[in-house]
Design a protein around this motif. Structure first.
Motif, mmCIF file in Angstrom:
data_model
loop_
_atom_site.group_PDB
_atom_site.id
_atom_site.type_symbol
_atom_site.label_atom_id
_atom_site.label_comp_id
_atom_site.label_asym_id
_atom_site.label_seq_id
_atom_site.Cartn_x
_atom_site.Cartn_y
_atom_site.Cartn_z
ATOM 1 N N PHE A 61 -85.684 -15.846 54.597
ATOM 2 C CA PHE A 61 -86.252 -14.757 55.377
ATOM 3 C C PHE A 61 -86.093 -13.449 54.613
ATOM 4 O O PHE A 61 -85.104 -13.249 53.918
ATOM 5 N N GLU A 62 -87.061 -12.573 54.786
ATOM 6 C CA GLU A 62 -86.972 -11.201 54.290
ATOM 7 C C GLU A 62 -86.842 -10.311 55.511
ATOM 8 O O GLU A 62 -87.701 -10.319 56.393
ATOM 9 N N VAL A 63 -85.750 -9.557 55.579
ATOM 10 C CA VAL A 63 -85.540 -8.646 56.696
ATOM 11 C C VAL A 63 -85.301 -7.247 56.141
ATOM 12 O O VAL A 63 -84.567 -7.070 55.167
ATOM 13 N N THR A 64 -85.985 -6.268 56.726
ATOM 14 C CA THR A 64 -85.804 -4.872 56.328
ATOM 15 C C THR A 64 -85.506 -4.036 57.563
ATOM 16 O O THR A 64 -85.888 -4.382 58.679
ATOM 17 N N GLY A 65 -84.835 -2.930 57.323
ATOM 18 C CA GLY A 65 -84.508 -2.013 58.407
ATOM 19 C C GLY A 65 -83.260 -1.244 58.045
ATOM 20 O O GLY A 65 -82.829 -1.251 56.888
ATOM 21 N N ASN A 66 -82.684 -0.601 59.049
ATOM 22 C CA ASN A 66 -81.437 0.098 58.755
ATOM 23 C C ASN A 66 -80.337 -0.940 58.551
ATOM 24 O O ASN A 66 -80.487 -2.112 58.890
ATOM 25 N N SER A 67 -79.235 -0.525 57.970
ATOM 26 C CA SER A 67 -78.164 -1.462 57.614
ATOM 27 C C SER A 67 -77.610 -2.207 58.823
ATOM 28 O O SER A 67 -77.265 -3.387 58.722
ATOM 29 N N ASP A 68 -77.535 -1.540 59.969
ATOM 30 C CA ASP A 68 -77.028 -2.206 61.170
ATOM 31 C C ASP A 68 -77.919 -3.369 61.583
ATOM 32 O O ASP A 68 -77.435 -4.428 61.979
ATOM 33 N N LYS A 69 -79.233 -3.175 61.497
ATOM 34 C CA LYS A 69 -80.175 -4.243 61.839
ATOM 35 C C LYS A 69 -79.994 -5.428 60.893
ATOM 36 O O LYS A 69 -79.918 -6.577 61.323
ATOM 37 N N VAL A 70 -79.923 -5.146 59.601
ATOM 38 C CA VAL A 70 -79.764 -6.213 58.611
ATOM 39 C C VAL A 70 -78.434 -6.941 58.828
ATOM 40 O O VAL A 70 -78.382 -8.176 58.811
#
Length: 171
Positions: free
Chosen positions: A132-141
């Motif tokens: 999976f590729e997930v992007t966002g702020n560090s908390d989301k990741v």
């Protein structure tokens, strides 16, 4: 007697430097020599000007320590500008992770369901695993990775934080 201790705060620093060999080592060496921790470090080889690189560093420290980090970094010859994005206000931060998850049956279905909730994309798939590729702020990741531990996390590769100020002005 009352002892005052300043709490460590998370700060995102954007540093513009000459695009030349060795600059990253010099900046990281300055952090190491003074005992400052780097939580995330990302370098974009070229910015809006191909002779300039942008280094994004996430660190923690008291306001005094952050001031010292900025002052010491600004004094380094190939550094043009240091901006504390946390202090200037609204800015955009993104982290990217590739997350490999193995599983079958219900765990496979749950991994896909969670990926959908987090808007993660499947960038590779086999009968035994997904990437999976997930992007966002560090908390989301961080949250996505933690949930994937429960369904078959195998491996994680992260880019680190990239950040830029909001609005029409350059940061």
């Amino acid at each position: 007697m009352k002892i005052h201790t300043e709490a460590a705060e998370r700060h995102t620093l954007s540093i513009l430097v000459d695009n030349e060999p060795g600059i990253l080592a010099r900046i990281a060496g300055m952090f190491t020599a003074r005992g400052y921790n780097i939580e995330s470090l990302t370098v974009t080889g070229v910015s809006e000007d191909e002779t300039i690189s942008r280094i994004t560093i996430v660190t923690k420290g008291s306001p005094h320590v952050i001031e010292q980090i900025i002052a010491q970094t600004e004094r380094m010859p190939p550094v043009y500008k240091v901006v504390d994005l946390t202090e200037i206000g609204p800015h955009v931060e993104r982290d990217l992770a590739l997350v490999k998850v193995a599983g079958a049956g219900d765990n496979r279905i749950e991994a896909l369901r969670l990926a959908d909730v987090f808007r993660a994309r499947v960038v590779d798939s086999t009968t035994q695993s997904f990437v999976f590729e997930v992007t966002g702020n560090s908390d989301k990741v961080d949250s996505f990775i933690e949930l994937m531990r429960e369904v078959g996390l195998v491996e994680v590769a992260r880019t680190g934080v990239v950040a830029i100020g909001r609005g029409k002005d350059a940061s």
